[in-house]
Design a protein around this motif. Structure first.
Motif, PDB file in Angstrom:
ATOM      1  N   PRO A   1      -3.221   2.575  -8.088  1.00 27.37           N
ATOM      2  CA  PRO A   1      -4.158   1.776  -7.292  1.00 27.37           C
ATOM      3  C   PRO A   1      -3.400   0.610  -6.654  1.00 27.37           C
ATOM      4  CG  PRO A   1      -4.786   1.795  -9.629  1.00 27.37           C
ATOM      5  CD  PRO A   1      -3.530   2.581  -9.511  1.00 27.37           C
ATOM      6  N   PRO A   2      -3.609   0.343  -5.348  1.00 35.94           N
ATOM      7  CA  PRO A   2      -2.880  -0.741  -4.686  1.00 35.94           C
ATOM      8  C   PRO A   2      -3.043  -2.078  -5.414  1.00 35.94           C
ATOM      9  CG  PRO A   2      -4.328   0.390  -3.137  1.00 35.94           C
ATOM     10  CD  PRO A   2      -4.499   1.066  -4.440  1.00 35.94           C
ATOM     11  N   GLY A   3      -4.241  -2.310  -5.956  1.00 31.10           N
ATOM     12  CA  GLY A   3      -4.486  -3.578  -6.645  1.00 31.10           C
ATOM     13  C   GLY A   3      -3.460  -3.862  -7.725  1.00 31.10           C
ATOM     14  N   LYS A   4      -3.076  -2.839  -8.470  1.00 28.46           N
ATOM     15  CA  LYS A   4      -2.097  -3.014  -9.544  1.00 28.46           C
ATOM     16  C   LYS A   4      -0.760  -3.492  -8.980  1.00 28.46           C
ATOM     17  CE  LYS A   4      -3.745  -2.127 -13.403  1.00 28.46           C
ATOM     18  NZ  LYS A   4      -4.432  -1.344 -14.319  1.00 28.46           N
TER      19      LYS A   4
ATOM     20  N   THR B   1       8.256 -14.308  -9.222  1.00 34.03           N
ATOM     21  CA  THR B   1       8.652 -15.144  -8.090  1.00 34.03           C
ATOM     22  C   THR B   1       9.729 -14.467  -7.251  1.00 34.03           C
ATOM     23  OG1 THR B   1      10.035 -16.290  -9.681  1.00 34.03           O
ATOM     24  CG2 THR B   1       8.042 -17.411  -8.952  1.00 34.03           C
TER      25      THR B   1
ATOM     26  N   TYR C   1      -8.089  -7.351  -4.464  1.00 32.15           N
ATOM     27  CA  TYR C   1      -6.664  -7.391  -4.131  1.00 32.15           C
ATOM     28  C   TYR C   1      -6.396  -7.570  -2.645  1.00 32.15           C
ATOM     29  CZ  TYR C   1      -6.711  -2.583  -2.446  1.00 32.15           C
ATOM     30  OH  TYR C   1      -6.972  -1.468  -1.731  1.00 32.15           O
TER      31      TYR C   1
ATOM     32  N   ASP D   1     -10.743   0.010  -8.881  1.00 29.74           N
ATOM     33  CA  ASP D   1      -9.644  -0.968  -8.966  1.00 29.74           C
ATOM     34  C   ASP D   1      -9.599  -2.024  -7.869  1.00 29.74           C
ATOM     35  OD1 ASP D   1      -7.781  -0.006 -11.264  1.00 29.74           O
ATOM     36  OD2 ASP D   1      -8.293   1.817 -10.162  1.00 29.74           O
TER      37      ASP D   1
ATOM     38  N   ASN E   1       0.833  -1.204   0.000  1.00 31.95           N
ATOM     39  CA  ASN E   1       0.000   0.000   0.000  1.00 31.95           C
ATOM     40  C   ASN E   1       0.865   1.250   0.000  1.00 31.95           C
ATOM     41  OD1 ASN E   1      -2.710  -0.944  -0.072  1.00 31.95           O
ATOM     42  ND2 ASN E   1      -2.489  -1.627   2.046  1.00 31.95           N
TER      43      ASN E   1
ATOM     44  N   VAL F   1      -8.382  -7.677  -9.226  1.00 27.34           N
ATOM     45  CA  VAL F   1      -7.111  -7.887  -9.929  1.00 27.34           C
ATOM     46  C   VAL F   1      -6.963  -9.372 -10.235  1.00 27.34           C
ATOM     47  CG1 VAL F   1      -5.877  -5.963  -8.882  1.00 27.34           C
ATOM     48  CG2 VAL F   1      -5.833  -8.186  -7.761  1.00 27.34           C
ATOM     49  N   ILE F   2      -6.079  -9.649 -11.184  1.00 29.31           N
ATOM     50  CA  ILE F   2      -5.727 -11.044 -11.428  1.00 29.31           C
ATOM     51  C   ILE F   2      -4.327 -11.238 -10.883  1.00 29.31           C
ATOM     52  CG2 ILE F   2      -5.186 -12.739 -13.207  1.00 29.31           C
ATOM     53  CD1 ILE F   2      -7.500 -11.429 -14.825  1.00 29.31           C
ATOM     54  N   VAL F   3      -4.186 -12.145  -9.920  1.00 30.13           N
ATOM     55  CA  VAL F   3      -2.872 -12.371  -9.323  1.00 30.13           C
ATOM     56  C   VAL F   3      -2.279 -13.680  -9.843  1.00 30.13           C
ATOM     57  CG1 VAL F   3      -3.369 -11.073  -7.215  1.00 30.13           C
ATOM     58  CG2 VAL F   3      -3.849 -13.525  -7.309  1.00 30.13           C
ATOM     59  N   ASN F   4      -0.995 -13.830  -9.615  1.00 33.18           N
ATOM     60  CA  ASN F   4      -0.240 -15.017 -10.039  1.00 33.18           C
ATOM     61  C   ASN F   4      -0.151 -15.103 -11.563  1.00 33.18           C
ATOM     62  OD1 ASN F   4       0.071 -15.560  -7.367  1.00 33.18           O
ATOM     63  ND2 ASN F   4      -1.624 -17.008  -7.283  1.00 33.18           N
ATOM     64  N   ARG F   5       0.265 -16.287 -12.026  1.00 33.79           N
ATOM     65  CA  ARG F   5       0.615 -16.433 -13.440  1.00 33.79           C
ATOM     66  C   ARG F   5       0.121 -17.761 -13.969  1.00 33.79           C
ATOM     67  NH1 ARG F   5       6.917 -15.801 -13.715  1.00 33.79           N
ATOM     68  NH2 ARG F   5       6.495 -17.463 -12.269  1.00 33.79           N
TER      69      ARG F   5
ATOM     70  N   PHE G   1      -0.308  -5.193  -6.107  1.00 32.31           N
ATOM     71  CA  PHE G   1      -0.483  -6.582  -5.668  1.00 32.31           C
ATOM     72  C   PHE G   1      -0.390  -7.520  -6.868  1.00 32.31           C
ATOM     73  CE2 PHE G   1      -2.132  -6.687  -1.207  1.00 32.31           C
ATOM     74  CZ  PHE G   1      -2.050  -5.330  -0.939  1.00 32.31           C
ATOM     75  N   ASP G   2      -1.018  -7.107  -7.950  1.00 30.49           N
ATOM     76  CA  ASP G   2      -1.048  -7.875  -9.186  1.00 30.49           C
ATOM     77  C   ASP G   2       0.384  -8.134  -9.691  1.00 30.49           C
ATOM     78  OD1 ASP G   2      -1.026  -8.356 -11.935  1.00 30.49           O
ATOM     79  OD2 ASP G   2      -2.856  -7.218 -12.311  1.00 30.49           O
TER      80      ASP G   2
ATOM     81  N   SER H   1       2.525 -10.397  -7.388  1.00 26.42           N
ATOM     82  CA  SER H   1       2.180 -11.818  -7.416  1.00 26.42           C
ATOM     83  C   SER H   1       2.681 -12.496  -8.687  1.00 26.42           C
ATOM     84  CB  SER H   1       0.666 -11.988  -7.303  1.00 26.42           C
ATOM     85  OG  SER H   1       0.053 -11.612  -8.521  1.00 26.42           O
ATOM     86  N   PHE H   2       2.948 -11.702  -9.705  1.00 24.51           N
ATOM     87  CA  PHE H   2       3.377 -12.267 -10.991  1.00 24.51           C
ATOM     88  C   PHE H   2       4.819 -12.773 -10.930  1.00 24.51           C
ATOM     89  CE2 PHE H   2       5.041 -12.065 -15.294  1.00 24.51           C
ATOM     90  CZ  PHE H   2       4.011 -12.589 -16.057  1.00 24.51           C
TER      91      PHE H   2
END
Ligand code: SF4
Ligand code: SF4
Ligand code: FES
Ligand code: FES
Lengths: 175, 538
Positions: free
Chosen positions: A61-64, A73, B188, B172, A52, B175-179, A66-67, A70-71
């Motif tokens: 936006p925080p969601g972006k 590793t 989120y 917002d 945050n 979200v889509i997390v991980n891969r 987090f997204d 998570s992508f």
């Protein structure tokens, strides 16, 4: 200087680095990856308050955030202990025996993949291609590559070394 | 809107059909214009283009590979095939990919019957699955995210919902997390959705990943019939469909009906879910007479009789009309009471918001929670009649001649804005209220008359954008509820024998309203279902 209210904070000096990074790009959000690395170095791992905080620094936006985290590793979202062992399990490394490395690590550490030892010294994860396929199988400890003719024996020695001496020169253990 | 200098059109051949389209179009849009359906998940006319689902692959002559039609611009002379063997094969392949990790739990999925995975599997799939059930990647099911229930396992990652919360509500949350095959849709922070438009997510999700808590497991969708109407919860007048089970005649859900001029493909959560008052505890079902604090069930006959007697001295009567009434009801009531000699009319509206300079919320909602303030003004100016505001009512009270106040058409349980009109009346004035619901703010009334709700009556309204739109009854009137027409007729006769004729609104619209408002004749039935923009009020 960027100022926001948050339970976690960068130091003055780091905020200057943040501003420098942001200034390098057309839009603040382009500096997200380097700033996440900075935050991970500073706070050990990227907890929700840290994410945050980063989002507010970059006005995203925080969601972006987090997204993105998570992508990849390479970002840790929980406390992964002092030494995080990352064994590549992508195609080349798997063909060259990555699974044996994982078994060896599990055996020595007493925790499974994604586990953290009770004393918070070690954690073990498998990761995607580390871009060193020519030296497969490879492993990374925190930010250091360990990529020379790695086998189960060497993994065990390396863990022993880290546990006993608290540190190691990676070149030595793998020579 | 478009200038008269015509943009040069390009000609595209799709499945041997020639269409002329403007050069800014995509192949997908050209296909729509040609009336050719191309399967798609991620494309949505009111969201940005993502091009992620690969369901819309088509063959374009001279292109070495198939192209996604949703993101391929048209070129003059282009030849496109949407159902050649190659295209079909690709569409089938994309579908198979989408279904690899899908649980296929249709029997317990509330989207069944309106799910695009089901539809396209029948139309474009029909292959035999090559995946064992136990090999599928599992994800959280039936997760509570507020008004919506999320089944991450069913999600096909089309990103319609994340684009919605980014582009439409700017909140917002999703979200889509991980891969890869672990990619997962979530809020989120695992918290609830935080916007006023969440219901649209259930509409745009092409599969059963997002479903509305309000509608889940209430009805299988194939039992429902849709009727076109407009929302009456604010002055925007979003276009809607109202779904009714024709057997039980019950209303089960309200959904947006696409109208680019008014609401695009959206409605707000208020407009979608506030309809429950129609069947609510507080709904008035029969006329009630209140004397000395005691509520007595009464009849329309008795109510009309008393009103007719009071009309013998029309100077002591003031008529209040809610801006929730239709144009036709307003016209009917005013004309009929004027004929009886009544002189004073009051506009019952949310006066605090009516004069606001920026009454919109930035997406759709208008701060005025009544739908027809604009129509009200137009009806009164058409009839050359003056109306009073709340201050005017107070002044009239001050003159001391007032004995009866009759307020008509107050709808819903959230009408606190109307209480100041009731409070303006001193004890000596008897109050008759025609409303849908029994509310504490109506306590001082002597008569409560059950009003038909917006879902139970037909007519026209003019929204805050100056658009004339058609409201259509979707369900029968609850119990003894009546619309404004029936009430005007009853009071005139002082008896409950002749209710207003069924198609009264049609008559009034065609004979008295259409020409002055539209400047031409207009048959009710043929009124554009998307409404008509009116000229500015002078
Ligand atoms: S939840 Fe539905 S709308 Fe959202 S990405 Fe998944 S399938 Fe698409
Ligand atoms: S914005 Fe207004 S008209 Fe549209 S759905 Fe919401 S309440 Fe109804
Ligand atoms: S596969 Fe392991 S480094 Fe590339
Ligand atoms: S509709 Fe074209 S890629 Fe999804």
């Amino acid at each position: 200087m960027t100022e926001v209210s948050s339970p976690v904070h960068f130091s003055e000096q780091m905020l200057e680095t943040v501003d420098r990074l942001i200034a390098k790009y057309e839009k603040p959000e382009c500096a997200l990856l380097p700033i996440l690395h900075l935050a991970q170095d500073q706070f050990g791992h990227l907890s929700p308050p840290v994410l945050n905080y980063v989002a507010s620094l970059l006005k995203m936006p925080p969601g972006k955030v987090f997204d993105v985290v998570s992508f990849y590793t390479m970002f840790k979202t929980r406390d992964m202990g002092k030494w995080c062992l990352q064994i590549c399990h992508n195609v080349t490394c798997t063909m060259m025996g990555a699974e044996r490395l994982v078994h060896a690590a599990v055996e020595s550490l007493g925790v499974g993949v994604n586990g953290v030892t009770e004393d918070k010294q070690f954690s073990l994860v498998t990761v995607e291609c580390l871009g060193s396929c020519d030296k497969a199988p490879v492993m990374q400890v925190n930010n250091e590559f360990v990529e020379r003719a790695l086998d189960a024996e060497k993994v065990k020695n390396l863990i022993k070394d880290l546990r006993e001496k608290g540190q190691t020169t990676f070149e030595e253990v793998t020579r | 809107m478009s200038t008269d200098v015509a943009v040069k059109k390009v000609s595209v051949t799709i499945d041997d059909k020639k269409v002329e389209v403007t050069p800014d179009k995509t192949v997908f849009q050209a296909a729509v214009e040609a009336g050719i359906f191309v399967p798609h998940y991620c494309y949505h006319p009111d969201l940005s283009i993502a091009g992620v689902c690969r369901m819309c692959l088509v063959e374009v002559d001279n292109a070495p590979k198939l192209q996604i039609s949703c993101n391929t611009p048209v070129r003059d002379g282009m030849v496109v095939r949407t159902s050649s063997d190659k295209a079909r094969q690709a569409q089938k392949g994309s579908l198979e990919l989408h279904l690899i990790n899908h649980p296929v739990d249709c029997p317990i999925c509330d989207k069944a019957g309106e799910c695009k995975l089901q539809d396209f599997y029948r139309e474009f799939g029909l292959y035999k699955s090559r995946v064992e059930l136990e090999d599928k990647v599992h994800k959280p099911k039936a997760k509570d995210i507020g008004t919506i229930v999320l089944d991450a396992e069913r999600c096909i990652l089309c990103t319609r919902c994340t684009r919605f919360t980014h582009e439409v509500t700017h909140t917002d949350e999703l979200v889509i997390v991980n891969r890869g095959n672990r990619s997962e849709l979530k809020t989120y922070d695992d918290g609830p959705l935080r916007n006023d438009y969440t219901g649209n997510l259930a509409d745009i999700c092409p599969v059963g990943a997002l479903t509305a808590r309000d509608f889940r497991f209430q009805q299988r969708v194939w039992f429902l019939e849709k009727k076109n109407s407009v929302c009456t919860m604010c002055a925007r007048g979003c276009n809607t469909t109202v779904s009714v089970n024709p057997k039980t005649k019950k209303l089960y859900r309200v959904e947006p009906r696409r109208n680019p001029e008014v609401n695009k493909s959206w409605i707000c959560d208020t407009g979608r879910w506030r309809y429950h008052y129609v069947y609510g505890e507080s709904r008035l079902r029969t006329p009630e007479k209140i004397s000395d604090g005691r509520v007595l069930e009464s009849t329309w006959h008795q109510a009309f009789g008393e009103m007719k007697r009071a009309l013998e001295d029309p100077s002591g009567i003031v008529i209040g009309l809610s801006t929730q009434l239709t144009n036709e009801e307003i016209l009917e009531l005013v004309l009929s009471f004027k004929e009886s000699g009544v002189k004073h009319f009051v506009r019952i509206v949310d006066e605090q918001v009516i004069e606001e300079r920026s009454p919109w919320d930035g997406v759709l909602k208008h701060r005025d929670h009544t739908p027809n303030a604009e129509g009200f003004a137009r009806m009164f100016s058409m009839m050359n009649t003056k109306f009073l505001d709340c201050a005017g009512l107070a002044a009239l009270v001050g003159e001391g001649n007032l004995r009866h106040a009759w307020f008509f058409g107050l709808e819903g349980e959230d009408v606190s804005w109307a209480s100041r009109f009731v409070e303006a009346l001193p004890e000596g004035v008897s109050l008759t209220l025609h409303a849908t619901s029994r509310l504490p703010i109506w306590e001082r009334a002597q008569w409560l008359l059950p009003a038909a709700s917006a879902f139970e009556k037909s007519g026209t309204m003019v929204n805050a954008l100056g658009r004339l739109q058609r409201l259509q009854a979707a369900i029968p009137r609850v119990s003894l509820a009546r619309d404004g027409h029936a009430v005007a007729f009853g009071v005139q006769r002082g008896a409950d024998r002749d209710a207003a004729p069924e198609a009264r609104h049609v008559d009034l619209f065609e004979k008295l309203i259409a020409a002055p408002l539209l400047g031409r004749e207009q048959v009710w039935k043929k009124l554009d279902p998307m409404g008509v923009a009116l000229k500015e009020r002078s």
